[in-house]
Design an enzyme around this catalytic site. Structure first.
Site, short mmCIF file in Angstrom:
data_model
loop_
_atom_site.label_atom_id
_atom_site.label_comp_id
_atom_site.label_asym_id
_atom_site.label_seq_id
_atom_site.Cartn_x
_atom_site.Cartn_y
_atom_site.Cartn_z
N ASP A 45 4.55 -2.81 5.40
CA ASP A 45 4.69 -1.77 6.41
C ASP A 45 3.46 -0.87 6.44
OD1 ASP A 45 5.13 -0.42 4.04
OD2 ASP A 45 6.97 0.59 4.70
N SER A 46 2.52 -1.12 5.53
CA SER A 46 1.21 -0.47 5.59
C SER A 46 0.50 -0.78 6.90
CB SER A 46 0.34 -0.91 4.41
OG SER A 46 0.32 -2.33 4.29
N ASP A 84 8.00 -6.48 4.13
CA ASP A 84 8.54 -5.16 3.83
C ASP A 84 9.70 -4.83 4.77
OD1 ASP A 84 7.43 -3.84 1.66
OD2 ASP A 84 5.66 -3.19 2.77
N LYS A 113 10.87 -7.05 0.62
CA LYS A 113 10.59 -5.99 -0.36
C LYS A 113 11.17 -4.69 0.16
CE LYS A 113 6.39 -4.16 -0.97
NZ LYS A 113 6.63 -2.69 -0.71
N GLU A 115 11.84 -0.38 -1.04
CA GLU A 115 11.44 0.70 -1.93
C GLU A 115 12.66 1.41 -2.51
OE1 GLU A 115 8.78 3.37 0.04
OE2 GLU A 115 7.44 1.77 0.73
N GLU A 182 3.74 1.10 -8.15
CA GLU A 182 2.61 1.70 -7.44
C GLU A 182 2.26 3.09 -7.97
OE1 GLU A 182 1.09 2.90 -2.92
OE2 GLU A 182 2.90 1.69 -3.17
#
Length: 267
Positions: A45-46, A84, A113, A115, A182
């Site tokens: 999602d970056s 993501d 993925k 978070e 991270e």
């Protein structure tokens, strides 16, 4: 190169072979990567920041992630494709989380993925139960930067350190096949890596994880801002700028197009 699977990730931890991962957001980049020995592609999602120009990742939608995952998957890379889950696609309830994870798999990802720490345990369990591999992500979690007080190194206090270790163990117990750590302190990442049976992937957390991941724009020197933990292996921004400027010069001086670039009628 044969298709990389989550079983290969687990095996690499046991054999102490480092796992390599980069982001990719489009077909041509994924096609280039497909001819390398990279282990995994993260459709991150970056992309909200490095492709779409947002100040953070919060504006990225499921539609964005599905579109870019499809683009990467069309390159048919042998690398494990991890997509993501964007902000608010999995936090509301487990039913919508499973549905959205499934949409990313249908778009071509091999795993997803998400978070978060122990609070995501039930969500992880539900997605794994649906047959979808899950990669966890702890430490600096960009989707939660507002709650964290900005983009900062996590683990400065004993409370934060203990929570990171607890999060990692809870996520492993919930069924994640690997864990991104991270922007935390190197000794914490090392402790977590030694405690877990699943592989850890570091970004800004030192060399002791089982693998590393970088945003490809940072690696290629394309980013406007490169974080301290990233390394640029080439200044592609300068190379592209030089190529564009040379094109402008050639057009203005009638050096482009040349004869090989167009066709003339035969007389």
């Amino acid at each position: 190169m044969k298709k990389v699977t989550i079983r290969d990730f687990i095996k690499k931890k046991s054999t102490k072979e480092k796992i390599t991962m980069l982001t990719a957001y489009d077909y041509p980049t994924a096609k280039i990567i497909s001819n390398t020995g990279l282990d995994s592609i993260l459709v991150g999602d970056s992309l909200g920041m490095v492709v779409l120009g947002y100040p953070n990742t919060l504006n990225v939608t499921m539609r964005d992630m599905i579109s870019h995952t499809r683009a990467v998957a069309r390159a048919n890379p042998p690398q494990l494709i991890v997509a993501d889950m964007p902000f608010l696609s999995y936090e509301i309830d487990t039913k919508s989380a499973v549905k959205n994870a499934g949409l990313l798999v249908k778009a071509g990802s091999d795993a997803i993925k998400l978070e978060g720490g122990e609070e995501m345990k039930d969500t992880v369990k539900a997605i794994v139960k649906a047959g979808i591999p899950v990669m966890g992500h702890i430490g600096l979690t960009p989707q939660r930067f507002l709650r964290l007080g900005g983009f900062r190194t996590i683990g400065k206090t004993k409370q934060e350190e203990d929570q990171l270790i607890k999060d990692s163990l809870e996520l492993e117990d919930a069924g994640v096949f690997s864990l991104v750590i991270e922007n935390t302190y190197v000794d914490i990442a090392k402790r977590i890596t030694e405690k877990l049976n699943i592989p850890t992937i570091c970004i800004g957390a030192g060399p002791y994880c089982d693998g590393q991941v970088l945003v490809i724009n940072d690696l290629l020197g394309l980013s406007e801002f490169t974080p301290y933990f990233a390394k640029s292996y080439v200044n592609l921004k300068e190379i592209i700028s030089n190529a564009i400027n040379q094109y402008i010069i050639d057009v203005k001086n009638n050096k482009f197009p040349e004869k090989q670039h167009y066709k003339e009628r035969e007389s």
